[in-house]
Enzyme design. Structure first.
Site, short mmCIF file in Angstrom:
data_model
loop_
_atom_site.label_atom_id
_atom_site.label_comp_id
_atom_site.label_asym_id
_atom_site.label_seq_id
_atom_site.Cartn_x
_atom_site.Cartn_y
_atom_site.Cartn_z
N TRP A 76 60.57 8.04 31.56
CA TRP A 76 60.65 6.80 30.54
C TRP A 76 60.04 5.70 30.93
CZ3 TRP A 76 62.85 3.03 33.15
CH2 TRP A 76 63.37 3.48 34.18
N LYS A 120 57.36 17.91 27.36
CA LYS A 120 58.63 17.31 27.29
C LYS A 120 58.77 15.73 27.65
CE LYS A 120 62.11 17.34 29.66
NZ LYS A 120 62.57 15.69 29.20
N PRO A 121 59.09 14.71 26.84
CA PRO A 121 59.27 13.37 27.24
C PRO A 121 60.82 13.07 27.74
CG PRO A 121 59.65 13.72 25.10
CD PRO A 121 59.07 15.15 25.48
N ALA A 122 60.71 12.25 28.35
CA ALA A 122 62.10 11.78 28.80
C ALA A 122 63.03 11.75 27.63
CB ALA A 122 62.22 10.61 29.71
N GLY A 142 58.02 11.85 37.61
CA GLY A 142 59.37 11.63 37.67
C GLY A 142 59.88 11.52 39.29
N SER A 143 61.13 11.64 39.25
CA SER A 143 61.74 11.60 40.82
C SER A 143 61.55 12.67 41.59
CB SER A 143 63.30 11.54 40.51
OG SER A 143 63.74 12.74 39.99
N GLU A 154 53.53 13.61 40.17
CA GLU A 154 53.74 12.25 40.37
C GLU A 154 54.91 11.71 40.68
OE1 GLU A 154 50.89 10.39 40.98
OE2 GLU A 154 49.47 11.89 40.10
N LEU A 155 55.42 11.40 42.15
CA LEU A 155 56.75 11.34 41.94
C LEU A 155 57.12 9.94 42.60
CD1 LEU A 155 57.47 14.69 44.04
CD2 LEU A 155 57.38 14.19 41.75
N CYS A 186 56.74 3.09 39.74
CA CYS A 186 56.75 4.07 41.13
C CYS A 186 55.84 3.22 42.02
CB CYS A 186 56.18 5.39 40.72
SG CYS A 186 54.70 5.37 39.62
N GLU A 230 64.40 4.19 47.19
CA GLU A 230 63.43 3.46 46.22
C GLU A 230 64.41 2.56 45.12
OE1 GLU A 230 62.17 6.24 43.14
OE2 GLU A 230 60.15 5.03 42.82
#
Ligand code: NAD
Length: 493
Positions: free
Chosen positions: A162, A186-188, A240-241, A262-263, A296, A397
């Site tokens: 998001w 699939k988006p947030a 995402g995470s 990509e975390l 991030c 984080e």
């Protein structure tokens, strides 16, 4: 919201049909929807379709059916639709930015920048589509030839967060489509309307049915299960995470999908005493509080050499105190809300822990509730000094507007400290010593190093991390390779 712009509802004009499958807008099979909330005001700004497994299966089937013809199209044709999407996105930039501010919370100026960044990926990969070069390799046999072809991997599953709700979508869809793949995205659940507005751009730009499909849901596991278990899906691209990415990558292994991730990150920012402390503090305040710290690549550990640390803190504290928090549509607002209650609590928990272990709180440190801000998730931009390894913030984080400053003495010491993390996404260095800039940027074990540069990103540059920050690169010439398989053709004459 000002009155001269299109409202989210008008812009998306989907009612509750936010699924885009095989070139058609659809509601969920059950008619189920979920509310979309403005994090600045708590106002419900719209609804999105709540898809489950059946809709996901249909989207995969559409992508799978569309793939062979799309893979056969010339790169020039694929470039054409991407270029058209870029132009439309630029044309709609103002409406898209207002929608983003309403749904995600970032100040309007930052939302405009993100729309521009999102459009850049469409333009960049429109060009990269034409440069998918193969290779001929001299063989060790005279009557033999080797040729290397690069071919699209097939159906892609994309899952996005998001915090950058439009650019994270184009950063995946543009290279996938340019390479000749088809995609189910699939988006947030916090930002489905931004996703729908981006897919409306794809539709209007002439993407053929099935090439790009959108599945909105508030039940990510259900959609994720189908995307991961279906053997027709040949690649997972996830942003995402680290926690979720690690689980999904494990699941993807069962059907041996290609994976890029990509975390999360825990970026060190190193300020040496040969740098101008005022300039560095200004840079840190800009990058740290961007998107309210929900990035991030946000600096999570700010190492400042002891000789300049107090001057640096003075300037950083002043600039932080001057930042105006509020709903992103208001003029002069420099920092918007966090996305939800859990994010507020996480920042507060990190501050309480650090102060309890001896950190100095210089400004901020609490939720903002005056002047109607209690309706949203606002946290005062905060500076902590004397942070050390014993504190939670040193490893975890933050994803919030909290600048944690740590004094250091020597170059070797700070390189060792900066590298002492499971993450490896972004890192930053401020120095005016050229030799030091080269030494330190080579020694940092991160995918990205900004040297006197707080924005080391761009559609033309490879973005990505190592360690727990992920696998693969997005953007740049490398970005399209993630969607291409290498095929070796041996030919005996
Ligand atoms: P998240 O991992 O909770 O969610 C990301 C996406 O995964 C969302 O679309 C969510 O619905 C989906 N998801 C969650 N569980 C799922 C499941 N079981 N199956 C399928 N999908 C699932 O992360 P978030 O809180 O939305 O985003 C913040 C994180 O993203 C931060 O850690 C941040 O650093 C990272 N991030 C990284 C980059 C990057 O480029 N490295 C960019 C932006 C954000």
């Amino acid at each position: 919201m000002s009155t001269d712009v299109t409202t989210p509802g008008e812009l998306t004009s989907f009612g509750v049909a936010t699924l885009f499958i095989d070139g058609k807008w659809e509601a969920a099979d059950t008619g189920a929807t979920f509310d979309v909330t403005d994090p600045a005001t708590g106002t419900i700004i719209g609804q999105a379709s709540d898809a489950g497994g059946a809709e996901t299966d249909r989207a995969i089937a559409a992508a799978s059916d569309a793939w062979p013809a799309w893979a056969r199209e010339t790169a020039y044709r694929r470039a054409e639709v991407l270029r058209a999407a870029h132009d439309l996105m630029v044309e709609r930039a103002e409406d898209l930015a207002h929608l983003m501010t309403s749904e995600q919370g970032k100040p309007l100026r930052a939302a405009r920048n993100e729309v521009r960044y999102a459009a850049d990926f469409l333009a960049w990969f429109a060009e990269e589509a034409k440069r998918v070069y193969g290779q001929t390799i001299p063989s060790n046999r005279s009557s033999h030839r080797f040729t290397v072809l690069k071919q699209p991997v097939g159906v892609v599953a994309g899952i996005t967060p998001w915090n950058y709700p439009m650019s994270m979508i184009t950063r995946k869809v543009a290279p996938a489509v340019a390479a000749g793949c088809t995609i189910v995205l699939k988006p947030a659940e916090q930002t489905p309307l931004c996703a729908a507005a981006v897919f409306k751009v794809f539709e209007d730009a002439g993407f053929p049915p099935g090439v790009a499909n959108l599945v909105t849901t508030q039940r990510p596991e259900q959609v994720g299960d189908r995307l991961l278990d279906d053997a027709r899906v040949r690649k997972l691209t996830f942003t995402g995470s680290t926690e979720v990415g690690t689980v999904l990558a494990g699941r993807a292994a069962a059907t041996m999908k290609r994976v890029s991730l990509e975390l999360g990150g825990h970026a060190p920012m190193i300020v040496f005493d040969d740098a101008d402390p005022e300039h560095a503090a200004k840079g840190v305040s800009l990058v740290k509080f961007l998107n309210a710290g929900q990035a991030c690549i946000s600096p999570n550990r700010i190492y400042v050499q002891r000789g300049i640390v107090e001057r640096f803190l003075e300037v950083l504290t002043d600039r932080t105190a001057a930042l105006e928090a509020g709903p992103g549509h208001q003029a002069n607002v420099g920092i918007g809300p966090l996305i939800d209650q859990a994010s507020l609590e996480k920042v507060q928990r990190q501050i309480d822990d650090a102060v309890g272990r001896g950190a100095r709180l210089l400004v901020g440190g609490r939720r903002l509730t005056d002047n109607g801000l209690d309706r949203g998730y606002f946290f005062a931009p905060t500076v902590l000094a004397d942070v050390d390894e014993s504190m939670v913030i040193y490893r975890e984080e933050t994803f919030g507007p909290l600048a944690a400053v740590i004094a250091f003495d020597t170059e070797d010491e700070v390189i060792a400290k900066a590298n002492d993390t499971q993450y490896g996404l972004a890192s930053y260095v401020y120095t005016r010593d050229l030799g030091r800039a080269v030494r330190v940027s080579e020694a940092l074990r991160f995918g990205i190093v900004g040297v006197n540069d707080i924005n080391p990103t761009g559609a033309q540059a490879p973005f990505g991390g190592r360690g727990s920050s992920g696998l693969g690169r997005e953007g740049g010439a490398e970005g399209i390779d993630e969607y291409l398989d290498v095929k070796l053709v041996g030919l005996a004459l």
